[in-house]
Design a protein around this motif. Structure first.
Motif, PDB file in Angstrom:
ATOM      1  N   MET A   1       0.675  -1.242   0.037  1.00  0.00           N
ATOM      2  CA  MET A   1      -0.019   0.086   0.128  1.00  0.00           C
ATOM      3  C   MET A   1       0.757   1.466  -0.033  1.00  0.00           C
ATOM      4  SD  MET A   1      -1.343  -2.714   1.890  1.00  0.00           S
ATOM      5  CE  MET A   1      -2.813  -3.481   2.226  1.00  0.00           C
ATOM      6  N   VAL A   2       1.040   1.789  -1.322  1.00  0.00           N
ATOM      7  CA  VAL A   2       1.912   2.961  -1.344  1.00  0.00           C
ATOM      8  C   VAL A   2       1.280   4.160  -1.471  1.00  0.00           C
ATOM      9  CG1 VAL A   2       3.591   3.705  -2.931  1.00  0.00           C
ATOM     10  CG2 VAL A   2       3.425   1.209  -2.577  1.00  0.00           C
ATOM     11  N   ARG A   3       1.735   5.409  -0.698  1.00  0.00           N
ATOM     12  CA  ARG A   3       1.154   6.692  -0.796  1.00  0.00           C
ATOM     13  C   ARG A   3       1.115   7.121  -2.337  1.00  0.00           C
ATOM     14  NH1 ARG A   3      -1.739  10.372  -0.981  1.00  0.00           N
ATOM     15  NH2 ARG A   3      -1.401  12.394   0.408  1.00  0.00           N
ATOM     16  N   ASP A   4       0.434   7.673  -2.487  1.00  0.00           N
ATOM     17  CA  ASP A   4       0.321   8.372  -3.912  1.00  0.00           C
ATOM     18  C   ASP A   4      -0.469   9.631  -4.181  1.00  0.00           C
ATOM     19  OD1 ASP A   4       0.217   9.180  -6.749  1.00  0.00           O
ATOM     20  OD2 ASP A   4      -0.175   7.039  -7.270  1.00  0.00           O
TER      21      ASP A   4
ATOM     22  N   PHE B   1     -12.451  17.916  12.675  1.00  0.00           N
ATOM     23  CA  PHE B   1     -11.481  16.515  12.974  1.00  0.00           C
ATOM     24  C   PHE B   1     -11.442  16.013  11.656  1.00  0.00           C
ATOM     25  CE2 PHE B   1     -11.710  12.027  13.632  1.00  0.00           C
ATOM     26  CZ  PHE B   1     -10.591  11.765  14.727  1.00  0.00           C
ATOM     27  N   GLU B   2     -12.320  15.842  10.872  1.00  0.00           N
ATOM     28  CA  GLU B   2     -11.839  15.112   9.659  1.00  0.00           C
ATOM     29  C   GLU B   2     -11.001  15.887   8.945  1.00  0.00           C
ATOM     30  OE1 GLU B   2     -14.990  13.112   7.610  1.00  0.00           O
ATOM     31  OE2 GLU B   2     -16.064  12.486   9.437  1.00  0.00           O
ATOM     32  N   GLN B   3     -10.959  17.061   8.851  1.00  0.00           N
ATOM     33  CA  GLN B   3      -9.983  17.929   8.071  1.00  0.00           C
ATOM     34  C   GLN B   3      -8.647  17.739   8.894  1.00  0.00           C
ATOM     35  OE1 GLN B   3     -11.921  21.677   8.945  1.00  0.00           O
ATOM     36  NE2 GLN B   3     -12.453  21.729   6.644  1.00  0.00           N
ATOM     37  N   ALA B   4      -8.373  17.464  10.152  1.00  0.00           N
ATOM     38  CA  ALA B   4      -7.294  16.981  10.493  1.00  0.00           C
ATOM     39  C   ALA B   4      -6.526  15.902  10.248  1.00  0.00           C
ATOM     40  CB  ALA B   4      -7.304  17.100  12.124  1.00  0.00           C
ATOM     41  N   THR B   5      -7.807  14.722  10.100  1.00  0.00           N
ATOM     42  CA  THR B   5      -7.185  13.723   9.534  1.00  0.00           C
ATOM     43  C   THR B   5      -6.658  13.508   8.076  1.00  0.00           C
ATOM     44  OG1 THR B   5      -9.273  12.792   8.928  1.00  0.00           O
ATOM     45  CG2 THR B   5      -8.637  12.250  11.256  1.00  0.00           C
ATOM     46  N   LEU B   6      -7.164  14.597   7.499  1.00  0.00           N
ATOM     47  CA  LEU B   6      -6.931  14.684   5.877  1.00  0.00           C
ATOM     48  C   LEU B   6      -5.465  15.109   5.977  1.00  0.00           C
ATOM     49  CD1 LEU B   6      -7.511  14.690   2.918  1.00  0.00           C
ATOM     50  CD2 LEU B   6      -8.654  16.889   3.278  1.00  0.00           C
ATOM     51  N   GLN B   7      -5.233  16.106   6.790  1.00  0.00           N
ATOM     52  CA  GLN B   7      -3.859  16.934   6.846  1.00  0.00           C
ATOM     53  C   GLN B   7      -2.706  15.799   7.205  1.00  0.00           C
ATOM     54  OE1 GLN B   7      -3.053  19.524   5.452  1.00  0.00           O
ATOM     55  NE2 GLN B   7      -5.124  19.583   4.820  1.00  0.00           N
ATOM     56  N   VAL B   8      -3.150  14.809   8.180  1.00  0.00           N
ATOM     57  CA  VAL B   8      -2.214  13.714   8.661  1.00  0.00           C
ATOM     58  C   VAL B   8      -2.029  13.067   7.345  1.00  0.00           C
ATOM     59  CG1 VAL B   8      -1.994  11.664  10.020  1.00  0.00           C
ATOM     60  CG2 VAL B   8      -3.054  13.646  11.073  1.00  0.00           C
ATOM     61  N   ARG B   9      -3.035  12.435   6.520  1.00  0.00           N
ATOM     62  CA  ARG B   9      -2.686  11.591   5.309  1.00  0.00           C
ATOM     63  C   ARG B   9      -1.685  12.558   4.514  1.00  0.00           C
ATOM     64  NH1 ARG B   9      -6.276  12.016   0.247  1.00  0.00           N
ATOM     65  NH2 ARG B   9      -7.960  11.465   1.366  1.00  0.00           N
ATOM     66  N   LYS B  10      -1.839  13.794   4.245  1.00  0.00           N
ATOM     67  CA  LYS B  10      -1.277  14.557   3.265  1.00  0.00           C
ATOM     68  C   LYS B  10      -0.010  14.954   3.823  1.00  0.00           C
ATOM     69  CE  LYS B  10      -4.992  16.978   0.851  1.00  0.00           C
ATOM     70  NZ  LYS B  10      -5.681  18.397   0.682  1.00  0.00           N
TER      71      LYS B  10
END
Length: 366
Positions: free
Chosen positions: A210-213, A240-249
């Motif tokens: 599973m590779v970050r793309d 909260f979900e905006q924060a999880t999105l930033q973690v992914r990015k």
């Protein structure tokens, strides 16, 4: 499945030789292109989940779980429990799968839809009202789209027996949500490309990465409208979900966040299935440039049974009240609190189809 024996060309007339070659090519295309064999395959075994200790960097056992996987061509079903009683019978083969009332999960695929069922009350990561025995999500996908995070590490058995390499190959971007991130309530698990190497025969995976793309990322509002995701309507939830999105990015491009490896197979009646697998999750460290293993699940199949093909049945266990969230009715453009169908079924009834008038009225009336 054994390969056809070679035939020496000097022993065959030219026309017959051509026919043999064409038939061999057709056999290979059928075997490698059509997916899994047309038998009812049952596999039972166990897996151990281990977590890395931050103090001494050693892995310690978190818990063991037991599974029964059934595969019938394009259909499959995987049951997982903390109790070995999930399978029982004689001569090492289960006569039936017990419905464990505590600590039990199931994921099924009927060829079109995925059903994820759990006994855990926090399955949906939303407040539950009224008494229910089971909780089920339904998605119009072939991937593991869970309603939260599997409490039993169900994805370990799913990677071994549920995931078909050919289906991943047909998905644009070769991407599905990370199964342990709770895609319905978090955006952290999107944006990863699945690199799958099939085992011989293409019915099961040999390796998965599973590779970050970052090319798979969407504009923020489009992220919230992903079909597997429940649109956040409360300001605090969206924050909260905006924060999880930033973690992914923040995860570096091309970083492998998890790996699956099949280390061995069990073979019977010409059918070969994964017999030993290891699934490892990683986290980034040292400035998000290196990865460190933080979770490991080792699966071992104890036996495999092959029977004539028979369709699986997809309905709730008898005697259970099941709360269902049906994402097939989700309106992607709807920024509303209940943007999917929500209903209860009882006494082993069939799940509703996609053209239920009362459910469409429920969704459109929200």
């Amino acid at each position: 499945m054994s390969q056809p024996k070679s035939i020496h060309s000097k022993r065959l007339p030219g026309v017959l030789l051509v026919a043999v070659i064409l038939l061999s090519m057709l056999w290979m295309l059928t075997y490698r292109g059509a997916g899994r064999p047309r038998q009812h395959i049952t596999i039972a075994g166990h897996y151990s989940n281990e977590i890395r200790d931050r103090e001494d960097n050693t892995f310690t056992n978190a818990f063991d779980a037991y599974f029964v996987a059934q595969i019938c061509g394009d259909q499959w079903q995987i049951d997982v429990s903390r109790s070995r009683d999930i399978f029982e019978g004689t001569e090492g083969y289960p006569e039936r799968i017990k419905f464990a009332t505590n600590q039990w999960e199931r994921i099924s695929f009927d060829g079109t839809n995925t059903y994820y069922t759990s006994t855990y009350p926090d399955h949906f990561n939303v407040a539950m009202t009224g008494p229910h025995d089971l909780f089920t999500d339904i998605f119009a996908t072939a991937g593991l789209s869970d309603g939260g995070q599997s409490r039993l590490g169900l994805y370990s058995a799913w990677l071994a027996y549920g995931l078909e390499p050919q289906r991943i190959a047909r998905i644009p971007g070769h991407t599905i949500p990370l199964p342990w991130r709770g895609c319905t309530v978090s955006l952290e698990g999107f944006g990863y490309r699945w690199e799958v190497q099939p085992a011989d025969g293409a019915g099961f995976a040999k390796t998965i990465k599973m590779v970050r793309d970052r090319k798979l990322d969407l504009a923020e509002e489009a992220e919230f409208l992903r079909p597997e995701h429940r649109y956040p309507t409360e300001p605090e939830t969206k924050k909260f979900e905006q924060a999880t999105l930033q973690v992914r990015k923040s995860v570096p491009d091309w970083l492998t966040i998890a790996e699956f490896v099949c280390r061995g197979h069990l073979t019977t009646n010409g059918i070969s299935v994964p017999g030993e697998t290891v699934f490892t999750q990683f986290t980034s460290s040292e400035g998000l440039t290196n990865r460190v293993a933080i979770f490991r699940s080792t699966l071992e199949a104890e036996w495999v049974k092959v029977e004539p093909y028979a369709n699986l049945t997809f309905h709730a266990p008898a005697g259970a009240d099941v709360r269902v969230l049906d994402y097939r009715y989700r309106r992607a453009e709807a920024h509303i609190a209940k943007n999917l169908a929500d209903y209860t079924i009882t006494n082993g009834s069939d799940y509703k189809g996609t053209n239920d008038a009362s459910l469409w009225q429920q969704v459109n009336g929200q």
